[in-house]
Design an enzyme around this catalytic site. Sequence first.
Site, PDB file in Angstrom:
ATOM      1  N   HIS A 129      60.484  53.653  65.372  1.00 42.29           N
ATOM      2  CA  HIS A 129      59.077  53.873  65.711  1.00 42.29           C
ATOM      3  C   HIS A 129      58.632  52.779  66.683  1.00 42.29           C
ATOM      4  O   HIS A 129      59.179  51.666  66.676  1.00 42.29           O
ATOM      5  CB  HIS A 129      58.209  53.807  64.461  1.00 42.29           C
ATOM      6  N   GLU A 145      56.108  50.801  66.719  1.00 43.74           N
ATOM      7  CA  GLU A 145      55.712  49.547  66.076  1.00 43.74           C
ATOM      8  C   GLU A 145      56.921  48.722  65.654  1.00 43.74           C
ATOM      9  O   GLU A 145      56.967  47.511  65.861  1.00 43.74           O
ATOM     10  CB  GLU A 145      54.860  49.815  64.824  1.00 43.74           C
ATOM     11  N   CYS A 178      52.482  54.409  60.081  1.00 46.21           N
ATOM     12  CA  CYS A 178      52.960  55.022  58.840  1.00 46.21           C
ATOM     13  C   CYS A 178      53.203  53.903  57.820  1.00 46.21           C
ATOM     14  O   CYS A 178      53.083  52.711  58.124  1.00 46.21           O
ATOM     15  CB  CYS A 178      54.246  55.806  59.109  1.00 46.21           C
ATOM     16  N   CYS A 184      55.937  51.344  58.886  1.00 47.26           N
ATOM     17  CA  CYS A 184      55.483  50.412  59.911  1.00 47.26           C
ATOM     18  C   CYS A 184      54.434  49.448  59.360  1.00 47.26           C
ATOM     19  O   CYS A 184      54.437  48.263  59.699  1.00 47.26           O
ATOM     20  CB  CYS A 184      54.957  51.175  61.116  1.00 47.26           C
TER      21      CYS A 184
END
Length: 143
Positions: free
Chosen positions: A47, A49, A77, A80
């Site tokens: 992801h 992040e 999410c 993260c």
Amino acid sequence: MQRALKQAHLALAADEVPIGAIIVDADGNVIAEAHNRVETDADPSAHAEMLAIREACRIRGDKYLPDCDLYVTLEPCAMCAQAIAFAHLRRIYFGAYDPKGGGVEHGARIFSQPTCHHRPEIYGGIMEQECGALLKDFFATKR
């Protein structure tokens, strides 16, 4: 957030979910930027992040980023959000809210849990329309 949106557009061009993130230091200098690479890297943890946090920690040579802020185009999410807590980021600025998969204001609400030892300041809805439209348009082409 403009720079995070540029990263999201790079993700879109790579046919990735268009999410971008940047990490800035206390002086406002960008020290890391990334976009989703889940498909490209065949890695469910890739992801934006996570990639930005990894890069910022590598550049800093430290596992903590207490004087840094994260800008990301979508509410992080739970995975993260937990990484954000572990990295001790100072603030999170995010664009679109994610009622389905978010882990900050929705879902697991990681920073509200008693087991969370670091809680950054959170600012949501930054350029929400632009960030949300990019995601909606992307998923509309997938259906």
